[in-house]
Each structure stands twice: as structure tokens, then as C-alpha cells.
Design a protein around this motif. Structure first.
Motif, short mmCIF file in Angstrom:
data_model
loop_
_atom_site.label_atom_id
_atom_site.label_comp_id
_atom_site.label_asym_id
_atom_site.label_seq_id
_atom_site.Cartn_x
_atom_site.Cartn_y
_atom_site.Cartn_z
N ARG A 175 -17.96 72.54 -3.08
CA ARG A 175 -18.50 73.90 -2.98
C ARG A 175 -17.32 74.86 -3.12
NH1 ARG A 175 -20.53 74.84 2.37
NH2 ARG A 175 -20.81 76.96 1.63
N TRP A 176 -17.06 75.34 -4.32
CA TRP A 176 -15.94 76.23 -4.55
C TRP A 176 -16.15 77.52 -3.80
CZ3 TRP A 176 -12.14 73.62 -6.37
CH2 TRP A 176 -12.37 72.53 -7.22
N LEU A 177 -15.04 78.16 -3.46
CA LEU A 177 -15.11 79.43 -2.74
C LEU A 177 -15.57 80.53 -3.69
CD1 LEU A 177 -11.77 79.28 -0.70
CD2 LEU A 177 -14.06 78.55 0.01
N ASP A 178 -16.50 81.34 -3.20
CA ASP A 178 -16.89 82.50 -4.00
C ASP A 178 -15.85 83.60 -3.80
OD1 ASP A 178 -17.50 84.00 -1.65
OD2 ASP A 178 -19.62 83.46 -1.74
N ALA A 217 -11.23 85.71 -1.00
CA ALA A 217 -10.50 86.87 -0.51
C ALA A 217 -10.16 86.69 0.97
CB ALA A 217 -11.29 88.15 -0.74
N ALA A 218 -11.12 86.21 1.75
CA ALA A 218 -10.90 85.98 3.18
C ALA A 218 -9.83 84.91 3.39
CB ALA A 218 -12.20 85.58 3.87
N TRP A 219 -9.93 83.81 2.65
CA TRP A 219 -8.96 82.72 2.78
C TRP A 219 -7.56 83.20 2.43
CZ3 TRP A 219 -7.29 78.79 5.09
CH2 TRP A 219 -6.33 77.96 4.53
N ARG A 220 -7.42 83.89 1.31
CA ARG A 220 -6.10 84.35 0.88
C ARG A 220 -5.52 85.37 1.86
NH1 ARG A 220 -7.01 84.60 -5.62
NH2 ARG A 220 -6.54 82.40 -5.99
N ALA A 221 -6.37 86.26 2.36
CA ALA A 221 -5.90 87.26 3.33
C ALA A 221 -5.40 86.57 4.60
CB ALA A 221 -7.01 88.25 3.66
N PHE A 222 -6.16 85.59 5.09
CA PHE A 222 -5.75 84.84 6.28
C PHE A 222 -4.42 84.14 6.03
CE2 PHE A 222 -5.43 80.68 8.25
CZ PHE A 222 -5.39 81.04 9.60
N LEU A 223 -4.32 83.42 4.92
CA LEU A 223 -3.14 82.64 4.61
C LEU A 223 -1.90 83.51 4.48
CD1 LEU A 223 -2.62 79.61 4.14
CD2 LEU A 223 -2.96 80.04 1.71
#
Length: 152
Positions: free
Chosen positions: A5-8, A13-19
Motif C-alpha cells: 500500500r504505497w503512501l499517498d 508529506a506527513a512521513w517526510r515531515a516527521f523524518l
């Protein structure tokens, strides 16, 4: 085999911001701790947890769980703190196999010196930039993730 299930766009955006934010904040905290006291962030967290514990002491297993470290990583960090005279290890009075980490007076003194600068960074780059509602939402989200990681 099921398809991933690829990230939409919103999830990515949420994942990259967190990381990105977590790495940048961690780097800033590490720089401040190294410059002020020659400590790593894990070492600082060990001192904080010991300072907050009853009698300023915790079993090594409890400490490892609290700072989220493997036993070997915690043993290494505590060893460095012990060499610096900031922590002592003793056997548990009620269990000869248990080992306690104990904050020394020098460790408490160093923590008092370093904590204000650490707090300043945490406030400046995270806490004071978020509303109370955002802080509550962040806490809720991170606790859900923590629970899943600890149980899995």
C-alpha cells in the motif's frame, strides 16, 4: 503476494515531515549537549530518567525500557557515564542478579547545568511552535505508534 500500500501524497508529506524534523531536532540537541557537557543525547536521557526516579536509581532493565535502548547499548552508555563519575552501578539489595544505575551528585550537578540549554532547544524548535491542540494531537499520535511498536 499482496501489493504494497504505497503512501499517498498526504501520507508521504506527513512521513517526510516527521523524518526530516526528527533528524534536524536530534542533530540540534546533540550539538548542544556535546558543546555544553560532552554528553550524547542517550546519556542525557539516562541522567534525566535517573534524576526523576525514586532514590535517583533504576534497575538497568527499567532504564533500558525507558530510554529505548538495547541492553548492550545501555550498558555502553552507562559505562561511559560511570567513567565520568556521573553514574554508579550497584547490585540490587533485594536481587543479587539485578543491577542498579544510580545518579551520583556529580551527575545531578551536571544535569542541572545542561538541562536549561536542552529545554531551550526543545521549546524553541518544537513545543513553542505548536498550539495546545497540536501538542495533544502529536502526543496521541506518537503514543499510538509507540504502543504498536512496543507490542509488535
Amino acid at each position: 503476494m499482496t501489493q504494497p500500500r504505497w503512501l499517498d501524497q498526504t501520507e508521504m508529506a506527513a512521513w517526510r515531515a516527521f523524518l526530516t524534523t526528527s533528524h534536524l531536532l536530534e542533530r540540534r540537541i546533540e550539538e548542544q549537549l556535546k558543546a555544553t557537557a560532552g554528553l550524547t543525547h542517550p546519556q542525557y536521557e539516562i541522567l534525566v530518567r535517573l534524576a526523576a526516579a525514586p532514590g535517583r536509581r533504576l534497575r538497568m532493565t527499567e532504564l533500558a525500557e525507558g530510554v529505548v535502548a538495547s541492553k548492550s547499548a545501555l550498558t555502553y552508555q552507562v559505562g561511559r557515564l560511570e567513567e565520568a563519575g556521573l553514574v554508579e552501578r550497584t547490585t540490587c539489595p533485594d536481587d543479587d542478579r539485578g543491577v542498579l544505575a544510580v545518579l551520583t551528585p556529580a551527575g545531578a550537578e551536571l544535569l542541572e547545568k545542561v538541562a536549561p540549554g536542552h529545554l531551550e532547544i526543545v521549546r524553541e524548535y518544537l513545543i513553542d511552535r505548536l498550539s495546545r491542540e497540536e501538542l495533544r494531537a502529536m502526543t496521541s499520535a506518537m503514543r499510538k505508534t509507540e504502543a504498536a511498536l512496543r507490542s509488535g
